[in-house]
Design an enzyme around this catalytic site. Structure first.
Site, PDB file in Angstrom:
ATOM      1  CD  GLU A 107      40.955  65.820  19.774  1.00 58.57           C
ATOM      2  OE1 GLU A 107      40.037  65.210  19.234  1.00 58.57           O
ATOM      3  OE2 GLU A 107      42.100  65.347  19.905  1.00 58.57           O
ATOM      4  CE  LYS A 121      40.864  63.280  22.477  1.00 63.23           C
ATOM      5  NZ  LYS A 121      40.429  61.934  22.152  1.00 63.23           N
TER       6      LYS A 121
END
Ligand code: 13P
Length: 335
Positions: free
Chosen positions: A177, A219
């Site tokens: 992420e 992500k």
């Protein structure tokens, strides 16, 4: 590394029209959200909050995996059932946030680096034995006139790749992420350019460290204008810029792409995902879904407010937002 097992896990997490629930707010973040609503900031109230979430009826129809915070791993319902057991019984794969938050980057005080690599190997082995099968690490990138610096992007990309390699070595699917924040006055075009730079660097680092792309999930942020940018783009433009950016820099082999919501309103986050699926669905090389926290949980939190009497109404709101995002994945969302 058993790459086939990792690929199978990533496939299960990205299955059909489901997505991920990021119920992994750190204690500090969770307490801040509680404080804003007058909810006591104690471990007991965080337990009650997570109990409300994991016992939500029908959650499993929309959610394939739930990312937990360390504190939640050992918590139980009022009648003594562990949250982990409840998730597994619902066939929701449990995951864990393993980073330990951000600190200022040395000599770059306006930027941050994410901590948590020390001892991660051993922690991962323990998590696997507990039945956790995926993990999350969040790096944060700020946009400003002189930011982000190349140093910040490189340091965070290297760290994300180290984390991802450690996960895969332990049989755990990494969620990678790198979040480019919405705060600021920057334009949509600036967000697109910065996000592409960040993702290029992240994938270079992942290649260098031999991370199996099929056994990981990206992500990312959506490509959005800064919150204070006078020109707030329409849903169609955001969907187009986001997908065009990803086509340039996200390898087709990646196991899945699951967006963070980043402070967008729940309805907008869902509408934007829906538009990406509607316009580009059949052309996408990777499954594209959601891994939202606020955009699924915030309406439920505002109804619950720490009061047992509100649990059922809050659960309905939670299941509803999860189902809306599931519909968006099929390009069938109508607000
Ligand atoms: P939001 O969807 O609230 O941005 O949270 C996603 C997340 O997991 C942040 O690390």
């Amino acid at each position: 590394m058993n790459t086939q097992e990792l690929k199978n896990l990533a496939e299960r997490l990205m299955a059909t029209d489901k997505g991920l629930l990021a119920m992994d707010e750190s204690t500090g973040t969770c307490n801040r959200r509680f404080k804003a609503l007058g909810i006591p900031q104690t471990e007991e109230y965080r337990r009650k909050y997570r109990q409300m979430i994991v016992t939500t009826p029908h959650l499993e129809e929309s959610i394939s995996g739930a990312i937990l915070f360390e504190e939640t791993l050992h918590q139980q319902t009022d009648d003594g059932q562990s949250f982990l057991t409840i998730l597994k019984e619902k066939d929701i794969i449990p995951g864990i946030k393993v980073d330990q938050g951000t600190i200022p980057l040395s000599f770059f005080p306006e930027e941050t680096i994410t901590e948590g690599l020390d001892g991660l190997n051993e922690r991962m082995i323990g998590y696997y034995l507990m039945g956790l099968r995926f993990a999350k690490w969040r790096a944060v990138i700020h946009i400003d006139s002189a930011l982000p610096t190349k140093t910040c992007i490189a340091a965070n990309a290297f760290t994300l790749a180290r984390y991802a390699a450690i996960c895969q070595q332990a049989g755990i699917v990494p969620i990678v992420e790198p979040e480019v924040l919405m705060e600021g006055e920057h334009t949509l075009q600036t967000c697109a350019a910065v996000t592409q730079d960040v993702l290029k660097e992240v994938f270079n680092a992942l290649y260098d460290q031999k991370v199996c792309l099929e056994g990981m999930i990206l992500k990312p942020n959506m490509i959005l204008p800064g919150l204070n940018c006078p020109d707030q783009s329409d849903i169609e433009t955001i969907a187009q810029q986001t997908i065009r950016s990803f086509f340039k820099v996200v390898p087709a082999a990646v196991g899945g792409v699951a967006f963070l919501s980043g402070g967008q309103s729940p309805v907008l986050a869902t509408e934007r995902l829906n538009m990406m699926q509607l316009r580009y669905g059949p052309q996408l090389p990777w499954p594209l879904t959601f891994s939202f926290s606020r955009a699924i949980q915030q309406p439920a939190l505002e109804i619950w407010k720490g009061n047992d009497k509100n649990v059922s109404a809050a659960q309905k709101a939670l299941a509803h937002r999860a189902a809306c995002n599931r519909a968006a994945r099929r390009a069938e969302y109508h607000p």
